[in-house]
Design a protein around this motif. Structure first.
Motif, PDB file in Angstrom:
ATOM      1  N   ASP A 164       0.839  -1.194   0.000  1.00 43.35           N
ATOM      2  CA  ASP A 164       0.000   0.000   0.000  1.00 43.35           C
ATOM      3  C   ASP A 164       0.879   1.251   0.000  1.00 43.35           C
ATOM      4  OD1 ASP A 164       0.817   0.517   2.607  1.00 43.35           O
ATOM      5  OD2 ASP A 164      -1.142   0.140   3.528  1.00 43.35           O
ATOM      6  N   ALA A 165       0.267   2.410   0.214  1.00 38.51           N
ATOM      7  CA  ALA A 165       0.958   3.685   0.042  1.00 38.51           C
ATOM      8  C   ALA A 165       2.059   3.937   1.057  1.00 38.51           C
ATOM      9  CB  ALA A 165      -0.059   4.828   0.090  1.00 38.51           C
ATOM     10  N   VAL A 166       2.058   3.239   2.196  1.00 36.88           N
ATOM     11  CA  VAL A 166       3.121   3.427   3.190  1.00 36.88           C
ATOM     12  C   VAL A 166       3.977   2.181   3.361  1.00 36.88           C
ATOM     13  CG1 VAL A 166       1.896   5.229   4.463  1.00 36.88           C
ATOM     14  CG2 VAL A 166       1.586   2.820   5.116  1.00 36.88           C
ATOM     15  N   GLY A 167       3.789   1.208   2.471  1.00 36.58           N
ATOM     16  CA  GLY A 167       4.643   0.024   2.511  1.00 36.58           C
ATOM     17  C   GLY A 167       4.131  -1.120   3.345  1.00 36.58           C
ATOM     18  N   ASN A 168       2.862  -1.086   3.765  1.00 38.32           N
ATOM     19  CA  ASN A 168       2.265  -2.272   4.365  1.00 38.32           C
ATOM     20  C   ASN A 168       2.124  -3.326   3.287  1.00 38.32           C
ATOM     21  OD1 ASN A 168       1.812  -1.136   6.995  1.00 38.32           O
ATOM     22  ND2 ASN A 168       0.008  -0.073   6.194  1.00 38.32           N
ATOM     23  N   LEU A 169       2.582  -4.544   3.576  1.00 32.36           N
ATOM     24  CA  LEU A 169       2.556  -5.637   2.605  1.00 32.36           C
ATOM     25  C   LEU A 169       1.345  -6.523   2.863  1.00 32.36           C
ATOM     26  CD1 LEU A 169       3.942  -7.422   0.391  1.00 32.36           C
ATOM     27  CD2 LEU A 169       5.139  -8.572   2.285  1.00 32.36           C
ATOM     28  N   LEU A 186      -3.002 -11.861   4.512  1.00 33.88           N
ATOM     29  CA  LEU A 186      -1.810 -11.773   5.348  1.00 33.88           C
ATOM     30  C   LEU A 186      -1.258 -10.356   5.257  1.00 33.88           C
ATOM     31  CD1 LEU A 186      -2.253 -14.814   4.918  1.00 33.88           C
ATOM     32  CD2 LEU A 186       0.224 -15.088   4.798  1.00 33.88           C
ATOM     33  N   VAL A 187      -0.670  -9.877   6.340  1.00 31.39           N
ATOM     34  CA  VAL A 187      -0.149  -8.510   6.334  1.00 31.39           C
ATOM     35  C   VAL A 187       1.155  -8.436   7.118  1.00 31.39           C
ATOM     36  CG1 VAL A 187      -1.567  -7.872   8.343  1.00 31.39           C
ATOM     37  CG2 VAL A 187      -0.662  -6.076   6.856  1.00 31.39           C
ATOM     38  N   ALA A 188       2.089  -7.669   6.582  1.00 29.21           N
ATOM     39  CA  ALA A 188       3.289  -7.271   7.313  1.00 29.21           C
ATOM     40  C   ALA A 188       3.217  -5.750   7.444  1.00 29.21           C
ATOM     41  CB  ALA A 188       4.558  -7.692   6.578  1.00 29.21           C
ATOM     42  N   TRP A 189       2.868  -5.288   8.643  1.00 23.30           N
ATOM     43  CA  TRP A 189       2.720  -3.852   8.863  1.00 23.30           C
ATOM     44  C   TRP A 189       4.087  -3.177   8.841  1.00 23.30           C
ATOM     45  CZ3 TRP A 189      -2.104  -2.576   8.296  1.00 23.30           C
ATOM     46  CH2 TRP A 189      -3.126  -3.412   8.744  1.00 23.30           C
ATOM     47  N   HIS A 199       4.771  -7.770  11.954  1.00 24.16           N
ATOM     48  CA  HIS A 199       5.758  -6.882  11.321  1.00 24.16           C
ATOM     49  C   HIS A 199       7.100  -7.591  11.207  1.00 24.16           C
ATOM     50  CE1 HIS A 199       7.956  -5.890  15.135  1.00 24.16           C
ATOM     51  NE2 HIS A 199       6.808  -6.262  15.662  1.00 24.16           N
ATOM     52  N   VAL A 200       7.965  -7.090  10.315  1.00 21.30           N
ATOM     53  CA  VAL A 200       9.292  -7.689  10.156  1.00 21.30           C
ATOM     54  C   VAL A 200      10.408  -6.676  10.395  1.00 21.30           C
ATOM     55  CG1 VAL A 200       8.479  -9.493   8.587  1.00 21.30           C
ATOM     56  CG2 VAL A 200       9.354  -7.358   7.639  1.00 21.30           C
ATOM     57  N   ASP A 201      10.065  -5.439  10.764  1.00 19.94           N
ATOM     58  CA  ASP A 201      11.114  -4.504  11.162  1.00 19.94           C
ATOM     59  C   ASP A 201      11.508  -4.794  12.607  1.00 19.94           C
ATOM     60  OD1 ASP A 201       8.487  -3.416  11.877  1.00 19.94           O
ATOM     61  OD2 ASP A 201       9.601  -1.708  12.675  1.00 19.94           O
ATOM     62  N   THR A 202      12.678  -4.305  13.022  1.00 21.88           N
ATOM     63  CA  THR A 202      13.162  -4.562  14.374  1.00 21.88           C
ATOM     64  C   THR A 202      13.645  -3.272  15.022  1.00 21.88           C
ATOM     65  OG1 THR A 202      15.542  -4.882  13.944  1.00 21.88           O
ATOM     66  CG2 THR A 202      14.079  -6.768  13.501  1.00 21.88           C
ATOM     67  N   THR A 203      13.822  -3.344  16.337  1.00 24.56           N
ATOM     68  CA  THR A 203      14.536  -2.289  17.038  1.00 24.56           C
ATOM     69  C   THR A 203      16.034  -2.482  16.798  1.00 24.56           C
ATOM     70  OG1 THR A 203      14.659  -3.633  19.038  1.00 24.56           O
ATOM     71  CG2 THR A 203      12.774  -2.168  18.844  1.00 24.56           C
ATOM     72  N   CYS A 249       4.298   1.694  15.187  1.00 21.17           N
ATOM     73  CA  CYS A 249       3.079   1.310  14.462  1.00 21.17           C
ATOM     74  C   CYS A 249       2.671   2.342  13.415  1.00 21.17           C
ATOM     75  CB  CYS A 249       1.926   1.067  15.437  1.00 21.17           C
ATOM     76  SG  CYS A 249       2.236  -0.209  16.661  1.00 21.17           S
ATOM     77  N   VAL A 250       3.643   2.884  12.683  1.00 25.59           N
ATOM     78  CA  VAL A 250       3.279   3.919  11.718  1.00 25.59           C
ATOM     79  C   VAL A 250       2.445   3.346  10.568  1.00 25.59           C
ATOM     80  CG1 VAL A 250       5.160   5.493  12.284  1.00 25.59           C
ATOM     81  CG2 VAL A 250       5.548   3.688  10.585  1.00 25.59           C
ATOM     82  N   GLY A 251       2.726   2.108  10.171  1.00 26.74           N
ATOM     83  CA  GLY A 251       1.947   1.506   9.093  1.00 26.74           C
ATOM     84  C   GLY A 251       0.510   1.250   9.482  1.00 26.74           C
ATOM     85  N   SER A 252       0.306   0.680  10.673  1.00 27.18           N
ATOM     86  CA  SER A 252      -1.058   0.427  11.116  1.00 27.18           C
ATOM     87  C   SER A 252      -1.773   1.732  11.485  1.00 27.18           C
ATOM     88  CB  SER A 252      -1.073  -0.558  12.294  1.00 27.18           C
ATOM     89  OG  SER A 252      -0.211  -0.144  13.328  1.00 27.18           O
TER      90      SER A 252
END
Length: 408
Positions: free
Chosen positions: A54-59, A117-120, A78-82, A131-134
């Motif tokens: 989508d427009a912000v990169g939610n898969l 399925l979603v990767a936020w 999500h698949v990003d990390t700290t 949680c910027v994507g969600s």
């Protein structure tokens, strides 16, 4: 025995911007993150799912149901990390969802509702809030926020989006229509030790605590440590120390019994051993699933800070960071998780999530639920984060059973 899920978790861990640290660093909108997301999309496509960003990169990856127009069942994380994190947080919810759909397909399950399925994008707070994507999907981000939200290097979220190939001016296109979502389900590691200490195998989340975060700014006088008598000091750090202890004391005495309070960051300036600290910033995080109890704790912390600074001749400022709303999980989703756990022969317990998740952000707009699997030692956001293969396997079985019920 190493499962397919163990293998994909290990493979995804190779996408790491700081491998020498021993942990995972994969922040949203970086080239490494984009490559990892592309690998995840490939696994989704192998199942015949229709994949889109989508427009912000939610898969998203859609498994069409017998009634394509029916409200969908969303599942993922999500698949990003700290920075210097573990390899399971968030990832288990995305790769576990892929495995759950694979098993349902092999078992010949034909969902009536579409399963998506979603990767936020950006659950972890690269830009100062998580949680910027969600949040974009929930309509909780404005275009101006994308310029205001900045990472520790001063890069705005808008600039990071552009660098990643997205157009920040299309933000509104990421908003989900709540009517199009029947339920949202998130599989996640617990990130605590409740399941491990109780001997239970599955956590059925009933509510998600939300953070109220703010910065306390204390102003004193940066004077010479040797030449300034103790009685004449305006030491911002000693005042801050009183407040840090008060945060712990006030949270422990909360009426709900579930409030937690943390001072996670202390910045003292000028930072020289021979100078009395003249300026201190405390980043304070207060969480509870009980909004009224959380508010009472925050009010008492602010009152205490005002008292401490007045007594010590210090100045006090309060800078808001975020004030999210705690949410309850859907009774329908809770019931579906419990039925799936019973079918899988898993010992399940109802529990509250003390950590926030993307599901919390969407929970004000759509029915949500979460499935927890144990975290060894309660460790998370750390290289030692670990969930055993048998626990992952059990979580996938429960997730698949829940999806089958919700999509039926």
């Amino acid at each position: 025995m190493v499962s397919r899920l163990d293998e994909t978790i290990a493979e995804l861990a190779a996408y790491n911007d700081d491998p020498d640290s021993g942990g995972m660093t994969r922040e949203v909108y970086t080239p490494t993150y984009a490559a990892a997301l592309d690998r995840v999309a490939g696994w989704m496509e192998e199942l015949g799912l229709a994949v889109r960003l989508d427009a912000v990169g939610n898969l998203f990856a859609r498994w069409e149901g017998a009634e394509p127009g029916a409200a969908r069942v969303l599942t993922g994380s999500h698949v990003d990390t700290t920075l210097n994190a573990g390899r399971y947080d968030g990832v288990v919810g995305v790769l576990g969802a892929i495995e759950a759909v694979r098993r349902l397909q092999v078992d010949g399950v034909a969902p009536r509702r579409p399963v998506e399925l979603v990767a936020w994008a950006g659950e972890e707070p690269r830009f100062g809030t998580g949680c910027v994507g969600s949040r974009a999907a929930a309509g909780a981000l404005a275009r101006a926020d994308l310029d205001a939200l900045r990472d520790r290097e001063g890069i705005s979220m808008a600039a990071a989006l552009r660098e990643g190939g997205f157009d920040p001016d299309r933000l509104e296109e990421a908003e989900l229509d709540p009517a199009s979502v029947h339920a949202l389900l998130e599989l996640h590691i617990e990130q605590g030790a409740v399941l491990e200490s109780s001997g239970d195998e599955i956590g059925v989340v009933t509510a998600i605590a939300a953070p109220h975060d703010f910065t306390l700014v204390l102003g004193g006088a940066a004077t010479h440590a040797g030449a300034t008598p103790m009685r004449l000091r305006r030491d911002a750090l000693t005042g801050a120390a009183e407040i840090v202890l008060a945060v712990e004391r006030i949270a422990r005495a909360s009426a709900s019994g579930t409030t937690v309070g943390t001072v996670g960051v202390v910045r003292a300036r000028p930072g020289a051993i021979n100078v009395v600290p003249g300026d201190v910033q405390l980043d304070v995080d207060v969480r509870d699933s009980d909004a009224a109890a959380r508010r009472a704790v925050v009010d008492e912390i602010l009152a205490c800070a005002a008292d401490v600074t007045a007594r010590r001749g210090l100045e006090l400022g309060v800078v808001p960071i975020v004030e999210d709303v705690p949410v309850g999980c859907s009774p329908e989703v809770i019931a579906a998780v419990e039925a799936a756990a019973a079918e899988a022969g898993a010992r399940a317990r109802r529990m509250i999530s003390g950590a926030y998740h993307d599901a919390m952000i969407l929970g004000a707009r759509v029915p949500i639920g979460m499935v927890f699997v144990p975290s060894a030692g309660g460790i998370s956001h750390h290289p030692d984060e670990f969930t055993a293969s048998e626990d992952l396997e059990r979580g996938v079985r429960v997730l698949a059973g829940t999806l089958a019920r919700l999509a039926a």
